[in-house]
Design an enzyme around this catalytic site. Structure first.
Site: not given
Ligand code: SAH
Length: 389
Positions: A223, A245, A333
């Site tokens: 993610f 992601d 979160c």
């Molecule tokens: N780690 C990042 C924030 C993550 S926000 C930081 O520290 O800045 C959550 C992210 O998860 C988003 O970008 C979203 O596109 C992604 N996401 C949501 N569901 C997902 C999934 N099933 N598999 C992969 N990515 C996912």
């Protein structure tokens, strides 16, 4: 002035500092103001509680902003915004941070993020939205901003009868795309199009803390969004980094960010983390540090059991991928999952994976996202650094 009298049984929570007055908290309203107008909040026998804003169409018709009989005018906003700045200027104001955070800064409905000399504003209640230009004027004066962007493309606005919108309130829209240093790394952010207000400002400190643990490790950042953890891992001396992601756009941005930082040892992939972790397990891969930073799996208490199953599942898969002595940096979160519950989920997954965990570090909200304990909704971000032993 118009006044709302509270019910006796609602007084405790509100006197303790909670700013939300639900319809069910109100005994009666005298001389109701126009929606968006000011209202005095009173005890059942007329004693002063606070000054708030009123919106008859909201599930929360009154939000209290002050408890000291002050008018809620431009001077009030200036004082509150200066207080919010002072709180964050310890020892100095970060170049990128949340400057105003709604209830936690006693300005319910107003969010302001700073990206160098640009500000991104959200007005999430009718009253704040009506005062948007006035507030932008105060912000420009206090922060000398060149650009103020409005990111009111937030679904919760519908509960206030507001539509979704985004745009530039001050300055040139071309400046909304910009390079900025967040923590130790450079990022290209797009204040008009990025997720949230352009970045996840609440994770900058954690990017640095986790990055510092990555020396000599093989890292998997799940993610990743724009690569916050992955880039800090690479800059922290990870041998190889992989980052996932689901959003193709996010991964495209990651590639640009890697270039911006001169980093070449990160493999980016647009993929669903749930599936990808399984694929890696089948391929018998292993990592020395895994980051899990998913979006909130639940925005409501009703969906909690389902969300907990999701959290457990990714922990189970991530733990199985870790080498002996490997680290798991895991974040949650969701306001509805408290730190204890979250820890229990990780422990449950560890039991199923037959791993024993050592807790190396606990993460919580950074100082620009303060928690007001009597307003439980201000507490949402928690995390742990576990080591498998
Ligand atoms: N780690 C990042 C924030 C993550 S926000 C930081 O520290 O800045 C959550 C992210 O998860 C988003 O970008 C979203 O596109 C992604 N996401 C949501 N569901 C997902 C999934 N099933 N598999 C992969 N990515 C996912």
């Amino acid at each position: 002035m118009a006044g709302a009298f509270l019910k006796e049984q609602s007084l405790g929570r509100i006197l303790a500092g909670h700013p939300w007055v639900y319809s069910s908290d109100v005994l009666k309203v005298e001389k109701a103001p126009e929606d968006g107008g000011e209202i005095l909040v009173r005890t059942p026998d007329g004693g002063y509680v606070g000054n708030g804003f009123y919106n008859s169409k909201s599930r929360i018709p009154i939000r209290i902003l002050s408890r000291s009989k002050e008018k809620l005018d431009a001077d009030f906003f200036r004082r509150r915004i200066l207080e919010a700045r002072t709180l964050r200027a310890d020892p100095e104001l970060p170049n990128a941070c949340r400057l105003v955070w709604s209830e936690a800064d006693f300005l319910p409905g107003l969010v302001v993020d700073r990206y160098d000399d640009a500000l991104v504003m959200q007005t999430l209640t009718l009253a704040m939205d009506q005062r948007k230009d006035e507030i932008a004027g105060v912000l420009r004066e206090v922060f000398n901003s060149e650009l103020i962007v409005e990111r009111n493309d937030v679904t919760s606005r519908q509960f206030e009868g507001l539509t979704s919108r985004k745009g530039v309130l001050l300055g040139d829209a071309k400046m909304a795309k910009r390079a900025i240093t967040l923590g130790r790394a450079k990022f290209e952010v797009d204040l008009l199009e990025g997720q949230k207000t352009g970045s996840y400002l609440d994770q900058i400190g954690h990017h640095m803390m986790v990055g510092a643990r990555c020396t000599g490790r093989r890292v998997l950042d799940c993610f990743t969004y724009h690569g916050g953890f992955a880039l800090h891992a690479a800059l922290g001396g990870a041998t190889v980094v992989e980052a996932l992601d689901i959003s193709e756009d996010a991964i495209t941005a990651c590639r640009r960010n890697a270039e911006l930082n001169g980093v070449t040892n990160i493999k980016w992939k647009a993929a669903n983390v749930f599936d990808e972790l399984n694929a890696r397990l089948r391929a018998k891969e292993s990592f020395d540090l895994v980051v899990l930073d998913p979006p909130s799996f639940t925005k409501s208490r009703a969906k909690l059991p389902e969300a907990l199953r999701g959290y457990k599942e990714i922990h189970l898969r991530a733990l199985k991928l870790l080498s002996p002595g490997g680290l798991l940096a895991t974040f949650c979160c969701s306001h509805h999952v408290d730190a204890e519950t979250f820890r229990a989920v990780a422990l449950d997954a560890a039991f199923d994976a037959r791993k024993i965990l050592r807790l190396r570090q606990t993460f919580s909200q950074p100082p620009d996202h303060p928690v007001i304990p009597s307003i439980p909704e201000t507490e949402y971000l928690k995390g742990f650094l576990f080591q498998v032993v």
